[in-house]
Scaffold this active site. Sequence first.
Site, PDB file in Angstrom:
ATOM      1  N   ILE A   1       0.846  -1.205   0.000  1.00 50.95           N
ATOM      2  CA  ILE A   1       0.000   0.000   0.000  1.00 50.95           C
ATOM      3  C   ILE A   1       0.874   1.246   0.000  1.00 50.95           C
ATOM      4  CG2 ILE A   1      -1.684   1.330   1.350  1.00 50.95           C
ATOM      5  CD1 ILE A   1      -2.845  -1.386   2.260  1.00 50.95           C
TER       6      ILE A   1
ATOM      7  N   ASP B   1      10.818   2.767   6.917  1.00 55.55           N
ATOM      8  CA  ASP B   1      10.392   1.372   6.863  1.00 55.55           C
ATOM      9  C   ASP B   1      11.494   0.512   7.469  1.00 55.55           C
ATOM     10  OD1 ASP B   1       9.447  -1.276   5.848  1.00 55.55           O
ATOM     11  OD2 ASP B   1       8.098  -0.013   4.660  1.00 55.55           O
TER      12      ASP B   1
ATOM     13  N   ILE C   1       9.728   1.876  13.841  1.00 52.00           N
ATOM     14  CA  ILE C   1       9.020   2.829  14.711  1.00 52.00           C
ATOM     15  C   ILE C   1       9.076   2.446  16.184  1.00 52.00           C
ATOM     16  CG2 ILE C   1       7.520   3.746  12.910  1.00 52.00           C
ATOM     17  CD1 ILE C   1       5.279   1.951  13.999  1.00 52.00           C
TER      18      ILE C   1
ATOM     19  N   LEU D   1       2.922  -5.127  11.299  1.00 54.24           N
ATOM     20  CA  LEU D   1       2.907  -6.532  10.919  1.00 54.24           C
ATOM     21  C   LEU D   1       1.481  -6.827  10.492  1.00 54.24           C
ATOM     22  CD1 LEU D   1       5.041  -8.171  13.765  1.00 54.24           C
ATOM     23  CD2 LEU D   1       5.751  -7.613  11.429  1.00 54.24           C
TER      24      LEU D   1
ATOM     25  N   SER E   1      -7.777  -1.762   9.408  1.00 51.84           N
ATOM     26  CA  SER E   1      -8.127  -2.978   8.686  1.00 51.84           C
ATOM     27  C   SER E   1      -9.581  -3.335   8.946  1.00 51.84           C
ATOM     28  CB  SER E   1      -7.231  -4.118   9.176  1.00 51.84           C
ATOM     29  OG  SER E   1      -7.692  -5.351   8.702  1.00 51.84           O
TER      30      SER E   1
ATOM     31  N   TYR F   1      -3.889  -9.653  15.200  1.00 48.34           N
ATOM     32  CA  TYR F   1      -3.698  -8.571  14.233  1.00 48.34           C
ATOM     33  C   TYR F   1      -4.873  -7.599  14.290  1.00 48.34           C
ATOM     34  CZ  TYR F   1      -3.831  -6.083   9.804  1.00 48.34           C
ATOM     35  OH  TYR F   1      -3.935  -5.093   8.856  1.00 48.34           O
TER      36      TYR F   1
ATOM     37  N   LYS G   1      -5.068  -3.582  15.699  1.00 45.73           N
ATOM     38  CA  LYS G   1      -5.592  -2.445  14.927  1.00 45.73           C
ATOM     39  C   LYS G   1      -6.736  -1.758  15.678  1.00 45.73           C
ATOM     40  CE  LYS G   1      -3.089  -2.485  11.141  1.00 45.73           C
ATOM     41  NZ  LYS G   1      -2.429  -1.310  10.585  1.00 45.73           N
TER      42      LYS G   1
ATOM     43  N   PHE H   1     -11.003  -3.289   2.936  1.00 49.22           N
ATOM     44  CA  PHE H   1     -11.741  -4.550   2.730  1.00 49.22           C
ATOM     45  C   PHE H   1     -11.149  -5.278   1.556  1.00 49.22           C
ATOM     46  CE2 PHE H   1     -14.767  -2.412   5.334  1.00 49.22           C
ATOM     47  CZ  PHE H   1     -15.478  -3.404   5.964  1.00 49.22           C
TER      48      PHE H   1
END
Length: 178
Positions: free
Chosen positions: A13, A32, A59, A83, A124, A150, A154, A178
């Site tokens: 992305i 990154d 980060i 991740l 997400s 995960y 989020k 999505f």
Amino acid sequence: MDYILISGGAGFIGTHVCIELYKLTKKIIVIDNYTNSYRNIEKKIKQFTPEILFLQCDIRDINILTGVFCTYKIKSVIHLAALKSVSESIQKPLDYYNNNVTGTLNLLNVMKKFNCFNLIFSSSATVYGNRLSQPIKENINLELNTTNPYGTSKLIIEKILEDLSKESLWNIRILRYF
């Protein structure tokens, strides 16, 4: 000169965000740790966006992150670093909470220290869990019924950002894919 920082900008992305954002501004810094991407992606992206600055930075390393903000005047952050494997998160939940939640808290603390209050966060659709009613409405009450670490990481970050957005200084947008 003001920069836009893209955390996780070398991922799938992130590379697309870089190319599109570059059409509007050349003042882009990508950080990154290359966990979910490859170092050679930088060369490919630079073909389309030669002025973007790429820095290897995790980060979770608050000292390096602070150094980036000390060196460059960051006015906005697009936070994509995370991740991202649902199945791996079930096997390694602590890794996901450490990377995603702790990393985001570090980023937010450094942003606040440097008076950078503009954030777009990449969340997400996993924050919705398994919903029986379809279609899922964006404003549905999100309770902690995620199905994997995960998604939970989020959702925790979204809740943190929701609390921060109550402070008038913060300008936060959350994207759910999505």
